[in-house]
Design a protein around this motif. Structure first.
Motif, mmCIF file in Angstrom:
data_model
loop_
_atom_site.group_PDB
_atom_site.id
_atom_site.type_symbol
_atom_site.label_atom_id
_atom_site.label_comp_id
_atom_site.label_asym_id
_atom_site.label_seq_id
_atom_site.Cartn_x
_atom_site.Cartn_y
_atom_site.Cartn_z
ATOM 1 N N LEU A 281 0.833 -1.205 0.000
ATOM 2 C CA LEU A 281 0.000 0.000 0.000
ATOM 3 C C LEU A 281 0.865 1.251 0.000
ATOM 4 O O LEU A 281 0.578 2.212 -0.702
ATOM 5 C CB LEU A 281 -0.921 -0.012 1.209
ATOM 6 N N TRP B 239 0.948 6.695 14.157
ATOM 7 C CA TRP B 239 -0.212 6.409 13.315
ATOM 8 C C TRP B 239 -0.649 7.614 12.503
ATOM 9 O O TRP B 239 -1.412 7.492 11.579
ATOM 10 C CB TRP B 239 -1.379 5.845 14.120
ATOM 11 N N TRP B 240 -0.152 8.798 12.883
ATOM 12 C CA TRP B 240 -0.470 9.963 12.059
ATOM 13 C C TRP B 240 0.113 9.808 10.665
ATOM 14 O O TRP B 240 -0.401 10.350 9.702
ATOM 15 C CB TRP B 240 0.049 11.247 12.720
ATOM 16 N N LYS C 219 0.091 7.181 8.811
ATOM 17 C CA LYS C 219 -0.894 6.499 7.972
ATOM 18 C C LYS C 219 -1.998 7.451 7.550
ATOM 19 O O LYS C 219 -2.432 7.458 6.400
ATOM 20 C CB LYS C 219 -1.513 5.334 8.749
ATOM 21 N N ILE C 220 -2.482 8.263 8.510
ATOM 22 C CA ILE C 220 -3.594 9.157 8.203
ATOM 23 C C ILE C 220 -3.165 10.200 7.174
ATOM 24 O O ILE C 220 -3.873 10.463 6.208
ATOM 25 C CB ILE C 220 -4.120 9.818 9.492
ATOM 26 N N GLY D 159 -2.914 8.653 3.836
ATOM 27 C CA GLY D 159 -4.267 8.448 3.311
ATOM 28 C C GLY D 159 -4.848 9.728 2.744
ATOM 29 O O GLY D 159 -5.407 9.739 1.646
ATOM 30 N N LEU E 104 -3.061 10.720 -0.468
ATOM 31 C CA LEU E 104 -3.508 9.807 -1.522
ATOM 32 C C LEU E 104 -4.841 10.288 -2.064
ATOM 33 O O LEU E 104 -5.054 10.362 -3.279
ATOM 34 C CB LEU E 104 -3.638 8.407 -0.921
ATOM 35 N N LEU F 3 -8.857 1.753 -0.956
ATOM 36 C CA LEU F 3 -7.470 1.684 -0.462
ATOM 37 C C LEU F 3 -7.194 2.840 0.506
ATOM 38 O O LEU F 3 -6.492 2.679 1.497
ATOM 39 C CB LEU F 3 -6.514 1.744 -1.653
ATOM 40 N N ILE F 4 -7.805 4.005 0.199
ATOM 41 C CA ILE F 4 -7.571 5.184 1.040
ATOM 42 C C ILE F 4 -8.001 4.892 2.475
ATOM 43 O O ILE F 4 -7.252 5.113 3.425
ATOM 44 C CB ILE F 4 -8.351 6.391 0.493
ATOM 45 N N MET G 47 -8.488 1.981 3.737
ATOM 46 C CA MET G 47 -7.712 0.859 4.268
ATOM 47 C C MET G 47 -6.429 1.365 4.926
ATOM 48 O O MET G 47 -6.043 0.894 5.996
ATOM 49 C CB MET G 47 -7.375 -0.109 3.142
ATOM 50 N N VAL G 48 -5.772 2.343 4.292
ATOM 51 C CA VAL G 48 -4.530 2.893 4.852
ATOM 52 C C VAL G 48 -4.848 3.787 6.046
ATOM 53 O O VAL G 48 -4.300 3.613 7.137
ATOM 54 C CB VAL G 48 -3.760 3.686 3.780
ATOM 55 N N ALA G 49 -5.770 4.745 5.816
ATOM 56 C CA ALA G 49 -6.029 5.738 6.852
ATOM 57 C C ALA G 49 -6.876 5.160 7.987
ATOM 58 O O ALA G 49 -6.743 5.582 9.134
ATOM 59 C CB ALA G 49 -6.727 6.947 6.239
ATOM 60 N N ARG H 14 -6.944 2.291 9.626
ATOM 61 C CA ARG H 14 -6.246 1.684 10.753
ATOM 62 C C ARG H 14 -5.576 2.768 11.604
ATOM 63 O O ARG H 14 -5.508 2.667 12.824
ATOM 64 C CB ARG H 14 -5.233 0.667 10.250
ATOM 65 N N GLY H 15 -5.118 3.823 10.936
ATOM 66 C CA GLY H 15 -4.574 4.960 11.666
ATOM 67 C C GLY H 15 -5.638 5.612 12.538
ATOM 68 O O GLY H 15 -5.389 5.950 13.698
#
Lengths: 322, 348
Positions: A249, A295-296, A298-299, A302, A305, B146-147, B149-151, B153-154
């Motif tokens: 990902l 974890w920020w 990942k956010i 996201g 993206l 996918l967006i 899925m990534v965000a 879990r965060g």
């Protein structure tokens, strides 16, 4: 409008703008952010992500997707470590075997996709399961890599001055990027991937070797995934079967943020390089900030993206409206 | 419809391979695993390997039911695992609001209604987000989901502050480990969801509409099907199923683990749907997906009883999925029926 921008280049320009923006913000906010060492570290810490992202760029431009890369990295890493640690195989031989296996793995997936017309995401999903399972089959635990030849590779590097150091892994990343740019813009293979991604039907009618190119794209990506596995095992000096869960990902995100259209047919390896650096920059930024939790990352990835996909969507709509 | 017609019908043909695979696995166990089919009744509850398989497969079955409809519209929902994590994290936070700040007291006991409805509401919201991206903005489903899925879990980790929130809440725990009519409650939930979905899609025109959208969304819009609304609701439904599955897992382990809840389950759900015989964009069968989930779970259980390391089951899963996918591939079948001579130009 005097300054005419090519539609296709707007995502790439946006990527460069985002990179400069984050870099500028970091440099203004934190001392030592703007230093050669931090910049070189982006290449070192993201070498394995970058190597796969180059391969993934070709896959996505050809209209496919490869979800197996993270598992392949783990499998190759643990296999190389097992061969060296338990069987005393020389590292160079072990790495060559691994690269061969990776290429073969990619070739098999490409063949399944081409000959049996299975959807790429299904085949590579299976590849993801298989490689992860094989990694567990090799070893359930982490295996250390200790070998004089490996240490020599790890210690090899070029001093750049200003307390910065360019190690072998970063050099591999840069070399792969250059090879990727060459393949993409100066070979038939590169042009064929664009043609297939734009319209497979047209590519067939034009008499392009669609099947061969497709299989080659996946073989190339498999080879680079294995190379990333080698780079990762050098980076961590070990092989671990649970490594790089969810890496695919990050890689896809890097490619998309780098300006490659997910529908295929458009994108640049150079853009992917910047996409990878942006991901690294976000992580560096959060490390420098200190109070934000991991974890920020990942956010933020996201959200980025999302913005880039929205931008692509808007552009392709604007392009179609003409 | 009489018996013979039913046997020849397309639906039955589609179900034949998965059912044979399931029967094959069960037969293997009949001969090689002693006591596999043994079911005993204790305190009016059923116990045994078969009940255990169904119970363990319950969360994936729920995901697979939602995923089947998404698949039929020609999409895929990668975010279900992350939505499971979010829903569990919210439920645990509702029960122990101040746990993440280090307060161990529960405060006032939350009613079961709140504990269930708030996570489910946010699951619907997550589904709505996916649906908006796919149906309204028009992003490819793989990428749109996918967006999240990534965000996602965060976000789940943000809710629990990266901690594993443990809790005790008797009524809520019933969702994960209770028994009703002698069966584990998750199985009852699956049966309920399955029945409602089946009736909604097969006893009304909705199922046909969904298949029409998957086969050709433009044509279905010209036919007067409200294609955007249906696509949107399919993703919302998938979000709801994922949220419910998340609640079951969370209630079962009496904790919300944002890192591991639902991890990789999206892959199991997709695998189950494909094994069950649903086409990507076109005909779907919810019953097939249930059978697909049971195949995966009974395969896993079988391998475990053989004494193989649980992680290695991934290898077997991979081979089963690719085999079923190959059998469903027209080109592969033609390879064996020896009619390769008639070359076909790929459609689309």
């Amino acid at each position: 409008m005097k300054l005419r921008l090519n539609q296709k280049n707007i995502p790439l320009l946006a990527t460069i703008a985002v990179f400069l923006l984050i870099y500028l913000a970091g440099s203004v906010l934190y001392s030592n952010f703007f230093s050669l060492r931090v910049f070189v570290n982006l290449f070192i810490d993201n070498a394995f992500v970058g190597v796969i992202a180059i391969g993934m760029t070709f896959v996505i431009i050809s209209g496919g997707i490869d979800l197996s890369v993270g598992s392949v990295v783990a499998f190759i890493g643990v296999l190389a470590a097992k061969m060296m640690h338990d069987f005393g195989v020389h590292p160079l031989l072990a790495f060559s075997i691994c690269l061969g296996l990776g290429a073969m793995f990619g070739m098999i997936m490409g063949s399944l996709i081409h000959f049996f017309e299975l959807p790429p995401f299904l085949v590579t999903l299976v590849g993801m399961f298989l490689a992860r399972g094989l990694a567990f089959l090799v070893s359930l635990n982490a295996i250390p890599i200790k070998h004089p030849a490996v240490n020599a590779i790890i210690d090899f590097g070029i001093p750049l001055g200003f307390r910065a150091w360019l190690p072998a892994t970063a050099m591999i990343f840069i070399a792969v990027t250059l090879v990727g740019i060459y393949l993409q813009h100066f070979t038939r293979f590169g042009r064929n991937t664009y043609a297939i991604g734009s319209s497979e039907q047209s590519a067939i009618l034009m008499g392009l070797p669609v099947g061969r190119t497709k299989i080659l794209v996946y073989t190339f990506n498999g080879l680079l995934s294995a190379l990333a596995g080698v780079v990762y095992s050098l980076y961590t000096s070990s092989g671990y079967p649970l490594a790089c869960v969810g890496l695919e990902l990050d890689v896809i995100a890097a490619v998309v943020i780098g300006g490659t259209l997910l529908s295929g047919g458009s994108g640049y390896v150079a853009g992917t390089l910047i996409g990878v650096l942006i991901l690294g920059l976000i992580q560096t930024f959060i490390t420098f900030q200190g109070t934000l939790s991991s974890w920020w990352t990942k956010i933020v990835i996201g959200v980025l993206l999302f913005i880039f996909i929205l931008l692509q969507r808007y552009l392709s709509k604007a392009g179609a409206g003409k | 419809m009489n018996q013979v017609q039913w046997l020849r019908s397309e639906n039955f043909q589609r179900m034949l391979w998965p059912l044979m695979a399931l029967v094959g696995i069960l037969l293997f166990n009949l001969f090689f695993t002693p006591g596999f089919f043994h079911i005993e009744i204790k305190d009016g509850r059923f116990f045994g390997s078969l009940v255990d398989i169904a119970n363990r497969a319950a969360p994936v079955m729920l995901l697979a039911i939602g995923m089947t409809l998404v698949f039929a519209t020609g999409g895929v929902d990668l975010s279900v695992g992350a939505v499971m994590a979010i829903s569990g994290a919210i439920a645990a936070t509702v029960i122990r609001p101040d746990y993440v700040k280090g307060v161990l007291e529960y405060g006032e006991v939350q009613s079961l209604f709140l504990v269930l409805s708030i996570p489910l509401f946010f699951s619907l919201l997550a589904g709505l987000w996916n649906g908006l991206l796919v149906a309204v903005i028009g992003i490819q489903p793989i990428i749109a989901t996918l967006i999240l899925m990534v965000a996602g879990r965060g976000i789940a980790q943000l809710i629990t502050q990266g901690q594993i929130v443990v809790f005790i809440h008797e009524p809520f725990q019933y969702i994960g480990s209770g028994f009703l009519f002698g069966l584990p409650f998750p199985i009852i939930l699956v049966l309920l969801t399955f029945t409602v979905t089946y009736l909604l899609t097969r006893r009304t025109g909705l199922g046909l509409f969904i298949e029409a959208i998957g086969a050709n969304s433009v044509a279905s819009r010209f036919m007067g099907i409200r294609e955007r609304l249906i696509t949107l609701s399919v993703y919302i439904f998938s979000g709801f199923c994922a949220g419910l599955a998340g609640l079951i897992v969370c209630a079962d382990i009496k904790a919300a683990d944002a890192n591991n809840a639902g991890l990789f389950l999206e892959l199991d759900a997709i695998a189950a749907v494909i094994i069950g015989g649903t086409m990507w964009g076109g005909r779907f069968t919810i019953f097939g997906s249930i059978v697909g989930t049971l195949i995966i779970q009974s395969l896993t259980t079988t391998i475990l009883t053989r004494g193989v390391a649980p992680e290695v089951t991934l290898v077997f899963k991979a081979f089963v999925i690719i085999l079923v996918a190959l059998i469903q591939s027209e080109k592969f079948r033609r390879l064996f029926s020896g009619r390769m001579a008639r070359k076909k130009v790929p459609a689309s």
